[in-house]
Design a protein around this motif. Structure first.
Motif, PDB file in Angstrom:
ATOM      1  N   GLY A 188      -0.351   2.389   6.269  1.00  0.00           N
ATOM      2  CA  GLY A 188      -1.152   1.283   6.880  1.00  0.00           C
ATOM      3  C   GLY A 188      -1.595   1.765   8.336  1.00  0.00           C
ATOM      4  O   GLY A 188      -1.273   2.719   8.742  1.00  0.00           O
ATOM      5  N   SER A 189      -2.017   0.711   8.960  1.00  0.00           N
ATOM      6  CA  SER A 189      -2.437   0.869  10.270  1.00  0.00           C
ATOM      7  C   SER A 189      -1.770  -0.276  10.956  1.00  0.00           C
ATOM      8  O   SER A 189      -2.279  -1.279  10.720  1.00  0.00           O
ATOM      9  N   PRO A 190      -1.191   0.032  11.973  1.00  0.00           N
ATOM     10  CA  PRO A 190      -0.685  -1.001  12.987  1.00  0.00           C
ATOM     11  C   PRO A 190      -1.753  -1.780  13.364  1.00  0.00           C
ATOM     12  O   PRO A 190      -1.455  -3.459  13.719  1.00  0.00           O
ATOM     13  N   LYS A 191      -2.782  -1.184  13.821  1.00  0.00           N
ATOM     14  CA  LYS A 191      -3.946  -2.080  14.428  1.00  0.00           C
ATOM     15  C   LYS A 191      -4.525  -3.072  13.495  1.00  0.00           C
ATOM     16  O   LYS A 191      -4.803  -4.203  13.769  1.00  0.00           O
ATOM     17  N   VAL A 192      -4.597  -2.549  12.398  1.00  0.00           N
ATOM     18  CA  VAL A 192      -5.343  -3.659  11.222  1.00  0.00           C
ATOM     19  C   VAL A 192      -4.138  -4.830  10.978  1.00  0.00           C
ATOM     20  O   VAL A 192      -4.537  -5.675  10.611  1.00  0.00           O
ATOM     21  N   GLY A 193      -2.939  -4.104  10.362  1.00  0.00           N
ATOM     22  CA  GLY A 193      -1.992  -5.152   9.923  1.00  0.00           C
ATOM     23  C   GLY A 193      -1.672  -6.020  10.899  1.00  0.00           C
ATOM     24  O   GLY A 193      -1.351  -7.257  10.517  1.00  0.00           O
ATOM     25  N   THR A 194      -1.504  -5.649  12.269  1.00  0.00           N
ATOM     26  CA  THR A 194      -1.213  -6.827  13.236  1.00  0.00           C
ATOM     27  C   THR A 194      -2.175  -7.874  13.023  1.00  0.00           C
ATOM     28  O   THR A 194      -1.818  -8.957  13.396  1.00  0.00           O
ATOM     29  N   LEU A 195      -3.489  -7.392  12.735  1.00  0.00           N
ATOM     30  CA  LEU A 195      -4.576  -8.549  12.987  1.00  0.00           C
ATOM     31  C   LEU A 195      -4.075  -9.586  11.698  1.00  0.00           C
ATOM     32  O   LEU A 195      -4.332 -10.763  11.890  1.00  0.00           O
ATOM     33  N   LEU A 196      -3.718  -9.170  10.742  1.00  0.00           N
ATOM     34  CA  LEU A 196      -3.400 -10.077   9.519  1.00  0.00           C
ATOM     35  C   LEU A 196      -2.156 -11.111  10.006  1.00  0.00           C
ATOM     36  O   LEU A 196      -2.161 -12.219   9.679  1.00  0.00           O
ATOM     37  N   MET A 197      -1.088 -10.123  10.480  1.00  0.00           N
ATOM     38  CA  MET A 197       0.123 -10.789  10.885  1.00  0.00           C
ATOM     39  C   MET A 197      -0.250 -11.788  12.230  1.00  0.00           C
ATOM     40  O   MET A 197       0.879 -12.777  12.014  1.00  0.00           O
ATOM     41  N   GLN A 198      -1.097 -11.594  12.743  1.00  0.00           N
ATOM     42  CA  GLN A 198      -1.369 -12.605  13.930  1.00  0.00           C
ATOM     43  C   GLN A 198      -2.007 -14.001  13.315  1.00  0.00           C
ATOM     44  O   GLN A 198      -1.762 -15.013  14.044  1.00  0.00           O
ATOM     45  N   GLU A 199      -2.289 -14.022  12.101  1.00  0.00           N
ATOM     46  CA  GLU A 199      -2.739 -15.216  11.433  1.00  0.00           C
ATOM     47  C   GLU A 199      -1.655 -15.724  10.578  1.00  0.00           C
ATOM     48  O   GLU A 199      -1.418 -17.058  10.564  1.00  0.00           O
ATOM     49  N   GLN A 200      -0.716 -14.657  10.042  1.00  0.00           N
ATOM     50  CA  GLN A 200       0.325 -15.467   9.200  1.00  0.00           C
ATOM     51  C   GLN A 200       1.443 -14.380   9.327  1.00  0.00           C
ATOM     52  O   GLN A 200       1.235 -13.418   8.654  1.00  0.00           O
ATOM     53  N   SER A 255       4.362 -14.103   8.494  1.00  0.00           N
ATOM     54  CA  SER A 255       5.120 -13.809   7.058  1.00  0.00           C
ATOM     55  C   SER A 255       4.545 -12.598   6.237  1.00  0.00           C
ATOM     56  O   SER A 255       5.095 -12.080   5.147  1.00  0.00           O
ATOM     57  N   ILE A 256       3.233 -12.310   6.442  1.00  0.00           N
ATOM     58  CA  ILE A 256       2.617 -11.346   5.472  1.00  0.00           C
ATOM     59  C   ILE A 256       3.227 -10.028   5.793  1.00  0.00           C
ATOM     60  O   ILE A 256       3.304  -8.955   5.148  1.00  0.00           O
ATOM     61  N   GLY A 257       4.111  -9.848   6.920  1.00  0.00           N
ATOM     62  CA  GLY A 257       4.707  -8.890   7.335  1.00  0.00           C
ATOM     63  C   GLY A 257       5.709  -8.191   6.010  1.00  0.00           C
ATOM     64  O   GLY A 257       6.306  -7.387   5.997  1.00  0.00           O
ATOM     65  N   LEU A 258       5.995  -9.497   5.030  1.00  0.00           N
ATOM     66  CA  LEU A 258       6.946  -9.081   3.796  1.00  0.00           C
ATOM     67  C   LEU A 258       6.101  -8.148   3.290  1.00  0.00           C
ATOM     68  O   LEU A 258       6.889  -7.206   2.649  1.00  0.00           O
ATOM     69  N   ASP A 259       4.912  -8.148   3.007  1.00  0.00           N
ATOM     70  CA  ASP A 259       4.209  -7.223   2.188  1.00  0.00           C
ATOM     71  C   ASP A 259       3.540  -6.069   2.889  1.00  0.00           C
ATOM     72  O   ASP A 259       2.778  -5.327   2.177  1.00  0.00           O
ATOM     73  N   LEU A 260       3.549  -6.240   4.031  1.00  0.00           N
ATOM     74  CA  LEU A 260       2.895  -5.016   4.952  1.00  0.00           C
ATOM     75  C   LEU A 260       3.981  -3.898   5.463  1.00  0.00           C
ATOM     76  O   LEU A 260       4.851  -4.432   5.768  1.00  0.00           O
ATOM     77  N   PRO A 261       3.800  -2.893   5.747  1.00  0.00           N
ATOM     78  CA  PRO A 261       2.600  -2.162   5.201  1.00  0.00           C
ATOM     79  C   PRO A 261       2.237  -2.250   3.653  1.00  0.00           C
ATOM     80  O   PRO A 261       2.785  -2.486   3.019  1.00  0.00           O
ATOM     81  N   LEU A 262       0.995  -1.520   3.362  1.00  0.00           N
ATOM     82  CA  LEU A 262       0.417  -1.631   2.073  1.00  0.00           C
ATOM     83  C   LEU A 262       1.270  -0.442   1.321  1.00  0.00           C
ATOM     84  O   LEU A 262       1.736   0.419   2.079  1.00  0.00           O
ATOM     85  N   LYS A 263       1.289  -0.598   0.107  1.00  0.00           N
ATOM     86  CA  LYS A 263       1.865   0.156  -0.846  1.00  0.00           C
ATOM     87  C   LYS A 263       1.134   0.767  -2.101  1.00  0.00           C
ATOM     88  O   LYS A 263       0.285  -0.046  -2.578  1.00  0.00           O
ATOM     89  N   MET A 264       1.430   1.895  -2.501  1.00  0.00           N
ATOM     90  CA  MET A 264       0.608   2.258  -3.823  1.00  0.00           C
ATOM     91  C   MET A 264       1.976   3.176  -4.387  1.00  0.00           C
ATOM     92  O   MET A 264       2.597   3.998  -3.856  1.00  0.00           O
ATOM     93  N   LEU A 265       2.119   2.807  -5.843  1.00  0.00           N
ATOM     94  CA  LEU A 265       3.185   3.385  -6.489  1.00  0.00           C
ATOM     95  C   LEU A 265       2.397   4.209  -7.847  1.00  0.00           C
ATOM     96  O   LEU A 265       1.364   3.991  -8.386  1.00  0.00           O
ATOM     97  N   ILE A 266       3.029   5.485  -7.645  1.00  0.00           N
ATOM     98  CA  ILE A 266       2.447   6.499  -8.550  1.00  0.00           C
ATOM     99  C   ILE A 266       3.863   6.681  -9.713  1.00  0.00           C
ATOM    100  O   ILE A 266       5.024   6.912  -9.332  1.00  0.00           O
ATOM    101  N   THR A 267       3.487   6.531 -10.762  1.00  0.00           N
ATOM    102  CA  THR A 267       4.379   6.623 -12.052  1.00  0.00           C
ATOM    103  C   THR A 267       3.949   7.528 -13.191  1.00  0.00           C
ATOM    104  O   THR A 267       2.767   7.857 -13.339  1.00  0.00           O
ATOM    105  N   GLU A 268       4.693   8.181 -13.860  1.00  0.00           N
ATOM    106  CA  GLU A 268       4.476   8.790 -15.103  1.00  0.00           C
ATOM    107  C   GLU A 268       5.337   8.283 -16.188  1.00  0.00           C
ATOM    108  O   GLU A 268       6.444   7.906 -16.269  1.00  0.00           O
ATOM    109  N   ASP A 269       4.622   7.886 -17.231  1.00  0.00           N
ATOM    110  CA  ASP A 269       5.236   7.197 -18.325  1.00  0.00           C
ATOM    111  C   ASP A 269       5.562   8.232 -19.309  1.00  0.00           C
ATOM    112  O   ASP A 269       5.655   9.414 -19.299  1.00  0.00           O
TER     113      ASP A 269
END
Length: 150
Positions: free
Chosen positions: A75-87, A89-103
């Motif tokens: 993520g980007s602290p500059k961008v994520g902070t903008l979201l956290m300034q509004e709410q 508690s979104i810090g629970l789900d930031l930074p962003l995540k992507m999961l790579i799996t093989e089945d």
């Protein structure tokens, strides 16, 4: 009978909503190449990688087996902070995540929660920030998983 139908409708809506909470894309590439393509694209975009968690390797250290599974947190602290300034508690789900799996069939998948789901969960106002994050998530997923990756 009416109560039963209302209950079934509620369950169906819950299942549909749950299915929409994440996006899962099959990759055209191997597990390692998909992971490399994602981290490379993050680097090209100057997006900070906060952590890479190799669940497969950690399972091995515990004496357990797990198919290849890697979580990339970014993520980007500059961008994520903008979201956290509004709410904040979104810090629970930031930074962003992507999961790579093989089945078990050797198929590789990239999975993520679209930012619009976070917007709805945390009752954030629609904004250009949310829109841009959503576009970034799509771009990252496309570049990581598709042979014609934009």
């Amino acid at each position: 009978m009416f109560k039963f139908l209302v209950y079934i409708g509620f369950i169906m809506n819950f299942i549909a909503a749950s299915a929409q909470e994440r996006i899962q894309i099959q990759s055209d590439f191997s597990f390692e190449e998909t992971s490399e393509r994602l981290t490379q694209t993050l680097g090209e975009k100057n997006i900070k990688i906060f952590a890479v968690i190799d669940h497969h390797a950690e399972a091995s250290t515990a004496g357990l087996t797990l198919l290849p599974t890697r979580l990339i947190i970014f993520g980007s602290p500059k961008v994520g902070t903008l979201l956290m300034q509004e709410q904040q508690s979104i810090g629970l789900d930031l930074p962003l995540k992507m999961l790579i799996t093989e089945d078990v069939h050797g198929r590789v998948w990239l999975t993520y929660i679209p930012v619009v789901q976070l917007q709805q969960s945390y009752a954030l106002s629609p904004s250009a920030v949310i829109e841009n994050i959503g576009k970034l998530q799509q771009l990252l997923a496309q570049k990581a998983t598709k042979n014609n990756g934009l």
